[in-house]
Scaffold this motif. Sequence first.
Motif, PDB file in Angstrom:
ATOM      1  N   LEU A  41       0.856  -1.180   0.000  1.00 15.80           N
ATOM      2  CA  LEU A  41       0.000   0.000   0.000  1.00 15.80           C
ATOM      3  C   LEU A  41       0.891   1.228   0.000  1.00 15.80           C
ATOM      4  O   LEU A  41       1.985   1.217   0.572  1.00 15.80           O
ATOM      5  CB  LEU A  41      -0.899   0.037   1.231  1.00 15.80           C
ATOM      6  N   HIS A  42       0.420   2.294  -0.615  1.00 17.03           N
ATOM      7  CA  HIS A  42       1.168   3.546  -0.655  1.00 17.03           C
ATOM      8  C   HIS A  42       1.003   4.242   0.688  1.00 17.03           C
ATOM      9  O   HIS A  42       0.123   5.076   0.872  1.00 17.03           O
ATOM     10  CB  HIS A  42       0.642   4.409  -1.799  1.00 17.03           C
ATOM     11  N   LEU A  43       1.855   3.876   1.654  1.00 13.89           N
ATOM     12  CA  LEU A  43       1.752   4.403   3.010  1.00 13.89           C
ATOM     13  C   LEU A  43       2.791   5.473   3.320  1.00 13.89           C
ATOM     14  O   LEU A  43       2.507   6.431   4.019  1.00 13.89           O
ATOM     15  CB  LEU A  43       1.904   3.269   4.034  1.00 13.89           C
ATOM     16  N   ASP A  44       4.010   5.284   2.832  1.00 13.99           N
ATOM     17  CA  ASP A  44       5.096   6.209   3.156  1.00 13.99           C
ATOM     18  C   ASP A  44       5.161   7.346   2.138  1.00 13.99           C
ATOM     19  O   ASP A  44       4.959   7.138   0.948  1.00 13.99           O
ATOM     20  CB  ASP A  44       6.436   5.484   3.190  1.00 13.99           C
ATOM     21  N   ALA A  45       5.494   8.525   2.632  1.00 15.55           N
ATOM     22  CA  ALA A  45       5.627   9.678   1.747  1.00 15.55           C
ATOM     23  C   ALA A  45       7.077   9.807   1.276  1.00 15.55           C
ATOM     24  O   ALA A  45       7.397   9.462   0.153  1.00 15.55           O
ATOM     25  CB  ALA A  45       5.170  10.954   2.444  1.00 15.55           C
ATOM     26  N   ARG A  46       7.950  10.280   2.139  1.00 18.44           N
ATOM     27  CA  ARG A  46       9.341  10.509   1.729  1.00 18.44           C
ATOM     28  C   ARG A  46      10.334   9.641   2.472  1.00 18.44           C
ATOM     29  O   ARG A  46      11.371   9.289   1.947  1.00 18.44           O
ATOM     30  CB  ARG A  46       9.696  11.974   1.947  1.00 18.44           C
ATOM     31  N   ILE A  47      10.033   9.282   3.708  1.00 16.08           N
ATOM     32  CA  ILE A  47      10.972   8.542   4.540  1.00 16.08           C
ATOM     33  C   ILE A  47      10.369   7.166   4.842  1.00 16.08           C
ATOM     34  O   ILE A  47       9.209   7.078   5.232  1.00 16.08           O
ATOM     35  CB  ILE A  47      11.239   9.295   5.857  1.00 16.08           C
ATOM     36  N   GLY A  49       8.876   4.234   6.549  1.00 13.21           N
ATOM     37  CA  GLY A  49       8.263   4.117   7.869  1.00 13.21           C
ATOM     38  C   GLY A  49       7.523   5.345   8.341  1.00 13.21           C
ATOM     39  O   GLY A  49       6.914   5.315   9.406  1.00 13.21           O
ATOM     40  N   ASP A  50       7.512   6.449   7.570  1.00  9.19           N
ATOM     41  CA  ASP A  50       6.840   7.663   8.049  1.00  9.19           C
ATOM     42  C   ASP A  50       5.318   7.542   7.990  1.00  9.19           C
ATOM     43  O   ASP A  50       4.625   8.235   8.700  1.00  9.19           O
ATOM     44  CB  ASP A  50       7.333   8.916   7.331  1.00  9.19           C
ATOM     45  N   ARG A  51       4.803   6.671   7.147  1.00  9.49           N
ATOM     46  CA  ARG A  51       3.359   6.426   7.005  1.00  9.49           C
ATOM     47  C   ARG A  51       2.589   7.723   6.790  1.00  9.49           C
ATOM     48  O   ARG A  51       1.484   7.906   7.273  1.00  9.49           O
ATOM     49  CB  ARG A  51       2.795   5.667   8.204  1.00  9.49           C
ATOM     50  N   ALA A  52       3.187   8.661   6.050  1.00  8.15           N
ATOM     51  CA  ALA A  52       2.613   9.994   5.864  1.00  8.15           C
ATOM     52  C   ALA A  52       1.950  10.199   4.504  1.00  8.15           C
ATOM     53  O   ALA A  52       1.491  11.293   4.210  1.00  8.15           O
ATOM     54  CB  ALA A  52       3.690  11.050   6.063  1.00  8.15           C
ATOM     55  N   SER A  53       1.877   9.174   3.675  1.00 11.45           N
ATOM     56  CA  SER A  53       1.249   9.339   2.368  1.00 11.45           C
ATOM     57  C   SER A  53      -0.261   9.490   2.524  1.00 11.45           C
ATOM     58  O   SER A  53      -0.891   8.783   3.304  1.00 11.45           O
ATOM     59  CB  SER A  53       1.555   8.137   1.473  1.00 11.45           C
ATOM     60  N   ARG A  54      -0.815  10.383   1.770  1.00  9.10           N
ATOM     61  CA  ARG A  54      -2.270  10.558   1.783  1.00  9.10           C
ATOM     62  C   ARG A  54      -2.951   9.659   0.761  1.00  9.10           C
ATOM     63  O   ARG A  54      -4.141   9.471   0.791  1.00  9.10           O
ATOM     64  CB  ARG A  54      -2.620  12.006   1.496  1.00  9.10           C
ATOM     65  N   CYS A  55      -2.191   9.096  -0.153  1.00 12.36           N
ATOM     66  CA  CYS A  55      -2.750   8.316  -1.251  1.00 12.36           C
ATOM     67  C   CYS A  55      -3.411   7.029  -0.768  1.00 12.36           C
ATOM     68  O   CYS A  55      -4.568   6.778  -1.054  1.00 12.36           O
ATOM     69  CB  CYS A  55      -1.656   7.985  -2.272  1.00 12.36           C
ATOM     70  N   ARG A  56      -2.672   6.178  -0.088  1.00 12.02           N
ATOM     71  CA  ARG A  56      -3.143   4.885   0.422  1.00 12.02           C
ATOM     72  C   ARG A  56      -3.562   3.916  -0.682  1.00 12.02           C
ATOM     73  O   ARG A  56      -4.293   2.966  -0.455  1.00 12.02           O
ATOM     74  CB  ARG A  56      -4.290   5.046   1.412  1.00 12.02           C
ATOM     75  N   SER A  80      -2.867   4.041  -8.012  1.00  8.76           N
ATOM     76  CA  SER A  80      -3.742   5.207  -7.893  1.00  8.76           C
ATOM     77  C   SER A  80      -3.078   6.488  -8.395  1.00  8.76           C
ATOM     78  O   SER A  80      -3.605   7.159  -9.276  1.00  8.76           O
ATOM     79  CB  SER A  80      -4.181   5.408  -6.441  1.00  8.76           C
ATOM     80  N   CYS A  81      -1.915   6.810  -7.837  1.00  6.72           N
ATOM     81  CA  CYS A  81      -1.266   8.084  -8.185  1.00  6.72           C
ATOM     82  C   CYS A  81      -0.055   7.908  -9.098  1.00  6.72           C
ATOM     83  O   CYS A  81       0.560   8.885  -9.493  1.00  6.72           O
ATOM     84  CB  CYS A  81      -0.846   8.823  -6.916  1.00  6.72           C
ATOM     85  N   GLU A  82       0.300   6.664  -9.407  1.00  9.95           N
ATOM     86  CA  GLU A  82       1.435   6.303 -10.265  1.00  9.95           C
ATOM     87  C   GLU A  82       2.782   6.675  -9.665  1.00  9.95           C
ATOM     88  O   GLU A  82       3.793   6.727 -10.368  1.00  9.95           O
ATOM     89  CB  GLU A  82       1.274   6.873 -11.669  1.00  9.95           C
ATOM     90  N   GLY A  83       2.828   6.922  -8.348  1.00 10.56           N
ATOM     91  CA  GLY A  83       4.096   7.166  -7.671  1.00 10.56           C
ATOM     92  C   GLY A  83       4.950   5.909  -7.691  1.00 10.56           C
ATOM     93  O   GLY A  83       4.436   4.786  -7.752  1.00 10.56           O
ATOM     94  N   VAL A  84       6.252   6.088  -7.661  1.00 13.16           N
ATOM     95  CA  VAL A  84       7.195   4.971  -7.688  1.00 13.16           C
ATOM     96  C   VAL A  84       8.059   5.038  -6.440  1.00 13.16           C
ATOM     97  O   VAL A  84       8.471   6.129  -6.023  1.00 13.16           O
ATOM     98  CB  VAL A  84       8.073   5.026  -8.958  1.00 13.16           C
ATOM     99  N   SER A  85       8.329   3.881  -5.842  1.00 12.60           N
ATOM    100  CA  SER A  85       9.202   3.843  -4.675  1.00 12.60           C
ATOM    101  C   SER A  85      10.062   2.584  -4.714  1.00 12.60           C
ATOM    102  O   SER A  85       9.702   1.594  -5.352  1.00 12.60           O
ATOM    103  CB  SER A  85       8.392   3.885  -3.377  1.00 12.60           C
ATOM    104  N   ALA A  86      11.186   2.643  -4.028  1.00  9.96           N
ATOM    105  CA  ALA A  86      12.081   1.497  -3.896  1.00  9.96           C
ATOM    106  C   ALA A  86      12.059   1.056  -2.438  1.00  9.96           C
ATOM    107  O   ALA A  86      12.181   1.877  -1.532  1.00  9.96           O
ATOM    108  CB  ALA A  86      13.493   1.884  -4.314  1.00  9.96           C
ATOM    109  N   ASN A  87      11.872  -0.246  -2.224  1.00 13.02           N
ATOM    110  CA  ASN A  87      11.751  -0.783  -0.879  1.00 13.02           C
ATOM    111  C   ASN A  87      12.667  -1.980  -0.702  1.00 13.02           C
ATOM    112  O   ASN A  87      12.710  -2.865  -1.557  1.00 13.02           O
ATOM    113  CB  ASN A  87      10.305  -1.220  -0.622  1.00 13.02           C
TER     114      ASN A  87
END
Length: 119
Positions: A41-47, A49-56, A80-87
């Motif tokens: 799920l799109h939970l993190d925004a920039r850091i 573990g921050d769980r600051a994303s509003r997208c979800r 949903s927002c087409e954001g990309v992240s590396a985990n």
Amino acid sequence: MHGRGGEHGESFRCVGCRLDVSVTAPGTAHRNHCPQCLASLHLDARIPGDRASRCRGRMTAIGLAVRPDGEWLVIHRCLSCEGVSANRIAGDDNPLPLIRLATRPLADPGVPVRALLAL
């Protein structure tokens, strides 16, 4: 998972395969994907573990990257927002979907295999 206020649950239900997943994982402090199907799920925004994303929105694994030290990262794209992240991968991630992601370029008929093997 970790809520916006910092509260911690012990597990979460995967949005992909519906597996109940423990939030603790070997090799990472912030589990953010299912170890079985790699959905997230799109939970993190920039850091992490921050769980600051509003997208979800639901995130799907689209590829892998490898750091210079050899650590593998799962690349996710938000549906949903087409954001990309590396985990970071976790020590208990199922190796089969990881290998499928790693070999995906070899199965793409648009990519010349000879060029990949020459790298």
